[in-house]
Design an enzyme around this catalytic site. Structure first.
Site, PDB file in Angstrom:
ATOM      1  N   CYS A  46       0.827  -1.215   0.000  1.00  0.00           N
ATOM      2  CA  CYS A  46       0.000   0.000   0.000  1.00  0.00           C
ATOM      3  C   CYS A  46       0.858   1.261   0.000  1.00  0.00           C
ATOM      4  CB  CYS A  46      -0.933  -0.011   1.205  1.00  0.00           C
ATOM      5  SG  CYS A  46      -1.835   1.529   1.389  1.00  0.00           S
TER       6      CYS A  46
ATOM      7  N   CYS B  90      -1.378   1.615  -3.223  1.00  0.00           N
ATOM      8  CA  CYS B  90      -2.403   2.666  -3.048  1.00  0.00           C
ATOM      9  C   CYS B  90      -1.842   4.084  -2.969  1.00  0.00           C
ATOM     10  CB  CYS B  90      -3.194   2.436  -1.762  1.00  0.00           C
ATOM     11  SG  CYS B  90      -3.455   0.737  -1.335  1.00  0.00           S
TER      12      CYS B  90
ATOM     13  N   LYS C 246       0.138   5.292  -6.106  1.00  0.00           N
ATOM     14  CA  LYS C 246      -0.855   5.257  -7.196  1.00  0.00           C
ATOM     15  C   LYS C 246      -1.795   6.460  -7.113  1.00  0.00           C
ATOM     16  CE  LYS C 246      -4.658   3.951  -6.655  1.00  0.00           C
ATOM     17  NZ  LYS C 246      -5.147   2.603  -6.457  1.00  0.00           N
TER      18      LYS C 246
ATOM     19  N   TYR D  10      -8.508  -3.837 -11.607  1.00  0.00           N
ATOM     20  CA  TYR D  10      -8.258  -2.561 -10.919  1.00  0.00           C
ATOM     21  C   TYR D  10      -6.999  -1.860 -11.452  1.00  0.00           C
ATOM     22  CZ  TYR D  10     -11.057  -3.375  -6.532  1.00  0.00           C
ATOM     23  OH  TYR D  10     -12.022  -3.554  -5.584  1.00  0.00           O
TER      24      TYR D  10
ATOM     25  N   GLU E 176      -6.806   1.592 -13.759  1.00  0.00           N
ATOM     26  CA  GLU E 176      -6.334   2.800 -13.059  1.00  0.00           C
ATOM     27  C   GLU E 176      -5.115   3.391 -13.779  1.00  0.00           C
ATOM     28  OE1 GLU E 176      -5.712   1.564  -8.974  1.00  0.00           O
ATOM     29  OE2 GLU E 176      -7.788   1.984  -8.438  1.00  0.00           O
TER      30      GLU E 176
ATOM     31  N   HIS F  98     -28.501  20.341  -1.914  1.00  0.00           N
ATOM     32  CA  HIS F  98     -28.507  20.936  -3.244  1.00  0.00           C
ATOM     33  C   HIS F  98     -27.620  22.172  -3.299  1.00  0.00           C
ATOM     34  CE1 HIS F  98     -30.169  21.771  -7.175  1.00  0.00           C
ATOM     35  NE2 HIS F  98     -30.358  23.022  -6.810  1.00  0.00           N
TER      36      HIS F  98
ATOM     37  N   GLU G  35     -26.808  14.347  -4.239  1.00  0.00           N
ATOM     38  CA  GLU G  35     -28.245  14.464  -3.973  1.00  0.00           C
ATOM     39  C   GLU G  35     -29.065  13.507  -4.846  1.00  0.00           C
ATOM     40  OE1 GLU G  35     -30.323  18.150  -5.195  1.00  0.00           O
ATOM     41  OE2 GLU G  35     -28.462  18.705  -6.213  1.00  0.00           O
TER      42      GLU G  35
END
Ligand code: NDP
Length: 464
Positions: free
Chosen positions: A45, A50, A53, A184, A188, A444, A449
């Site tokens: 990681c 992660c 990346k 993945y 990516e 909003h 939303e």
């Protein structure tokens, strides 16, 4: 607490996310703990996953942001990207984080052993470089995984390709990058490099990338890759890679008869557990056919003194999962607070651009389990894109169980989908229903939303 018949109460093999969490917690309980790490603290990681990346995703995204800023009145002068400047900053941050991991362990009283450890038996390990042996009452395997590569027999010339381990260390940007895979990592990095202006091609053996994800998500990502300028070639794989004298010195022969030229080839065709040479046989640890350590829900192996957490167990290969598994192990074994991690409804993101955020079941999995399900979905151009020329659209989808209206899955493709899905993950874990979504007031104007304003069940179009 300390048991003097062994050198350590707990010996952790691997200084990644899961191992470090378990070691630190166990040490803070008063146990005598060591962590062996053969490379650098932080694991996949922090060092080659992660963290770097995500920095690359940010670096890549700026190009688009600069272009889009014009629609909002900003005039942007000469734009250029210097990979060396970015990479230096990225590596400095990785070093800083790795240092924090190291310091946190030391501060907790963990002994750090900077070399490889391999099993001698169920309570004994040999330290590879020094040749010393150490014993421990409990041993935690947290050695993670590594990129899987086909052998040279399976793919002649594979030695000319790199993996996600090396991609962070390119000194200059490729001229033409070809990526194999559709998971993945492949999608990516295809976006990262296309965003940095690199001619990028992705070769995937299936028909739509991200197998296992909801079909609508897969289609949105697949289309998104093409919109981002990635050439996507499907239904084929590499047959061989050859070195040439050309400007693009690698020639890829595809099984479909076509060929590609590239200067960098990245294989992103899955990852495998790091158990080769670990000596699991010597300790009698049962592995599955892919070499993953077999564990029960307590992360316990078939050997009473040995546990395993994280990618090496091939349960859910995600950092926060490894951390939770390590945490649960430490509290169960060293604090007398038994619990185990529940692997259901884990929110996850794929950092494509725009990104994917998903939690719970895909429509297909829900139909398989429950038969009929209600679907609410919308695709729209977010307000921000109305002025900036960005043609990408947001996808939002809810999968709902009809009898009790429980929301089984939420799937988003769009800017900040990862941020949204982390928050929605709490509601899903609490058993949120569609009426709960309906009575939540919209915020909003926001993209999110739309999640609480979908009223119409989606009805499939009937074609004549
Ligand atoms: P994935 O398992 O996600 O994808 C592997 C890809 O390679 C699939 O598209 C697969 O095709 C293809 N493939 C497998 N074998 C072959 C072969 N022999 N020839 C050609 N293609 C092949 O692996 P990744 O390496 O992308 O990622 C590993 C794991 O790491 C992920 O599952 C995830 O858990 C984790 N990860 C998480 C990230 C995040 O949270 N954002 C980012 C990166 C990784 P097919 O679909 O047909 O099987």
């Amino acid at each position: 607490m300390a048991d003097t018949s062994y050198d350590f109460d707990l010996f952790v093999i691997g200084g990644g996310s899961g191992g470090v969490r378990a070691a630190r917690l166990a040490a803070l309980s008063g146990a005598k703990v060591a962590v062996a790490e053969e490379y650098r603290m932080g694991g996949t990681c922090v060092i080659r996953g992660c963290v770097p990346k995500k920095f690359m995703v940010y670096a890549s995204g700026y190009g688009k942001h600069i272009k889009h800023a014009r629609g909002y009145g900003w005039s942007v002068g000469q734009v250029s990207y210097d990979h060396e400047v970015f990479a230096t900053a990225m590596h400095a941050e990785v070093d800083r984080l790795s240092g924090i991991y190291h310091r946190n362990l030391v501060n907790a009283g963990v002994e750090i052993i900077e070399e490889r450890a391999e099993f001698v038996d169920a309570n004994t390990l040999r330290l590879k470089a020094s040749g010393k042996t150490v014993t421990a009452r409990k041993i935690l395997i947290a050695v993670g995984g590594r990129p899987w590569m086909p052998s040279a027999e399976e793919l002649p010339g594979v030695e000319h390709a790199i993996t996600s381990n090396e991609i962070f260390h390119l000194e200059t940007l490729p001229k033409h990058l070809v990526i194999a895979g559709g998971g993945y990592i492949a999608v990516e990095f295809a976006h990262v490099f296309a965003g940095l202006g690199v001619k990028t091609c992705l070769v995937y053996r299936g028909d739509t990338v991200l197998r296992g994800f909801d079909e609508d998500v897969r289609m949105a990502v697949h289309e998104g890759l093409k919109e981002a300028g990635v050439r996507v070639i499907t239904q084929t794989v590499f047959e061989k890679i050859e070195k040439t004298d050309g400007d693009l010195p690698l020639r890829i022969q595809l099984k479909n008869g076509h060929h590609l030229e590239a200067d960098v080839i990245m294989m992103a065709v899955g990852r495998c557990p790091n158990t080769d040479g670990l000596g699991c046989e010597a300790a009698g640890i049962a592995l599955d056919a892919n070499g993953a350590v077999i564990v029960d829900e307590w992360s316990k192996t078939n050997v009473p003194s040995i546990w395993a957490v994280g990618d090496v167990t091939d349960r859910v290969a995600l950092t926060p999962v490894a951390i939770r598994e390590g945490h649960a192990f430490a509290e169960t074994e060293f604090y007398d607070k038994p619990w185990h991690f529940d692997h259901s409804d884990i929110p996850t993101a794929v950092f494509t651009q725009p990104e994917v955020g998903t939690v719970g079941m895909s429509e297909a999995d829900a139909r398989k389990k429950y038969g009929n399900v209600d679907i609410y979905k919308t695709r729209f151009r977010p307000m921000k894109n109305m002025l900036n020329g960005d043609t990408s659209r947001v996808l939002m989808k809810l999968v709902v169980k009809p009898d009790d209206e429980r929301v089984l899955g939420v799937h988003i493709v769009g800017e900040d989908a990862a941020e949204m899905i982390q928050a929605i993950g709490i509601a899903i874990k609490m058993g949120v229903t569609k009426p709960d979504f309906d009575r939540t007031c919209a915020l909003h104007p926001s993209v999110a939303e739309e999640l609480v304003t979908m009223r119409q069940k989606w009805v499939p179009e009937v074609t004549a």
